[in-house]
Enzyme design. Structure first.
Site, mmCIF file in Angstrom:
data_model
loop_
_atom_site.group_PDB
_atom_site.id
_atom_site.type_symbol
_atom_site.label_atom_id
_atom_site.label_comp_id
_atom_site.label_asym_id
_atom_site.label_seq_id
_atom_site.Cartn_x
_atom_site.Cartn_y
_atom_site.Cartn_z
ATOM 1 N N ASP A 222 -8.688 -28.586 4.247
ATOM 2 C CA ASP A 222 -8.863 -27.427 3.361
ATOM 3 C C ASP A 222 -10.177 -26.705 3.675
ATOM 4 O O ASP A 222 -11.145 -27.320 4.128
ATOM 5 C CB ASP A 222 -8.856 -27.914 1.904
ATOM 6 C CG ASP A 222 -8.573 -26.778 0.935
ATOM 7 O OD1 ASP A 222 -8.142 -25.696 1.383
ATOM 8 O OD2 ASP A 222 -8.795 -26.965 -0.265
ATOM 9 N N HIS B 80 -8.299 -20.449 10.260
ATOM 10 C CA HIS B 80 -7.253 -21.357 10.753
ATOM 11 C C HIS B 80 -7.448 -21.597 12.249
ATOM 12 O O HIS B 80 -7.303 -22.718 12.733
ATOM 13 C CB HIS B 80 -5.856 -20.788 10.468
ATOM 14 C CG HIS B 80 -5.588 -20.566 9.012
ATOM 15 N ND1 HIS B 80 -5.893 -21.517 8.059
ATOM 16 C CD2 HIS B 80 -5.050 -19.510 8.329
ATOM 17 C CE1 HIS B 80 -5.547 -21.051 6.856
ATOM 18 N NE2 HIS B 80 -5.049 -19.841 6.999
ATOM 19 N N LEU C 115 -2.365 -43.184 19.859
ATOM 20 C CA LEU C 115 -2.421 -42.653 18.486
ATOM 21 C C LEU C 115 -1.099 -41.979 18.091
ATOM 22 O O LEU C 115 -0.542 -41.213 18.869
ATOM 23 C CB LEU C 115 -3.557 -41.626 18.388
ATOM 24 C CG LEU C 115 -3.670 -40.880 17.057
ATOM 25 C CD1 LEU C 115 -4.177 -41.816 15.954
ATOM 26 C CD2 LEU C 115 -4.606 -39.676 17.186
#
Ligand code: FPP
Length: 248
Positions: free
Chosen positions: A20, A37, A131
């Protein structure tokens, strides 16, 4: 459930992050929100690297919630374009770094081209066993619980599952990420202290860490602080502190 109750050096197996603060970061710089963004992609890259280096098994990032469709149309459009570009640009690097990518959420809400690119990206990294990177897109925790319930209802209707068999263990098998460890650590950047309909089921016993750092500025040092804080927590899973300390 993770079996490590507490240890100053404990590494979470699964970290989830609510990224956020992109919009506010851009606004403080007098830039359009989408620039936040874009800047956020750099943090994604850095945090993926840190997770790989620290031996974290799974990282789940909240990229776009079911509720984000209500944002101004232009922002939604630009976010979609950004997702397309990120998938194109980052895929080779992810593959080379043995990262397995999965997109979770209702991707039928995206246009055909983006859906195809998502499926191709998942297929390309399917054989990677480093991962596990999950990106939540058009995702909501309540949607997840509803889709699991629907799958079970179909099986009941077909006579393959009885109502009595529906318990927490059965339900867990139908949730997204059923094949991955439950979330150990949930991080939210940007100063707000809410879960915002993210991984509601999977975060049942997660430790929560709220950072005031805006996502584009969330770097290796900020992640190290979250991980170190996690290492110092006593995870009790409903037991008393004495039970955990004395391993009863
Ligand atoms: C929340 O910040 C962030 C988003 C809705 C988008 C997150 C997207 C990225 C970081 C880029 C792409 C990432 C991937 C993994 C493909 P906000 O806009 O709500 O910020 P605000 O609270 O300051 O308004």
């Amino acid at each position: 459930m993770s079996d490590s109750f507490t240890s100053a050096t404990a590494v979470p197996r699964h970290v989830a992050i609510i990224m956020d603060g992109n919009g506010r970061w851009a606004e403080t710089k007098g830039q359009p929100r989408v620039m936040g963004h874009r800047a956020g992609v750099k943090s994604v890259r850095e945090i993926v690297r840190v997770c790989r280096e620290r031996g974290i098994e799974a990282l789940t990032l909240f990229a776009f919630s079911s509720e984000n469709w209500s944002r101004p149309e232009r922002e939604v459009q630009l976010l979609m374009r950004l997702f397309m570009a990120v998938l194109r640009r980052e895929l080779n690097d992810l593959h080379e770094n043995n990262v397995r990518l999965r997109i979770i959420g209702d991707i039928s809400g995206f246009d055909d081209k983006l859906q195809q690119r998502i499926r191709a990206a998942e297929a390309k990294t399917a054989g990677c066993d480093g991962l596990q990177l999950n990106v939540a897109a058009n995702y909501g925790g309540r949607w997840d619980i509803a889709q699991a319930s629907q799958q079970m209802a179909v099986l009941v209707q077909q006579g393959e599952l009885s109502v009595e068999q529906i318990d927490e263990q059965t339900m867990a098998r139908f949730m997204t990420l059923a094949d991955q460890p439950e979330v150990d650590l949930l991080i939210r950047t940007g100063g707000e202290k809410r879960i915002s309909n993210f991984l509601l089921w999977q975060c049942a016993y997660a430790e929560l860490f709220f950072s005031s750092v805006l996502w584009p500025e969330f770097d290796e040092a900020a992640m190290a602080e979250a991980l170190s804080c996690f290492g110092g927590r006593q995870r009790r899973f409903g037991l008393t502190g004495a039970q955990v300390t004395n391993n009863l």
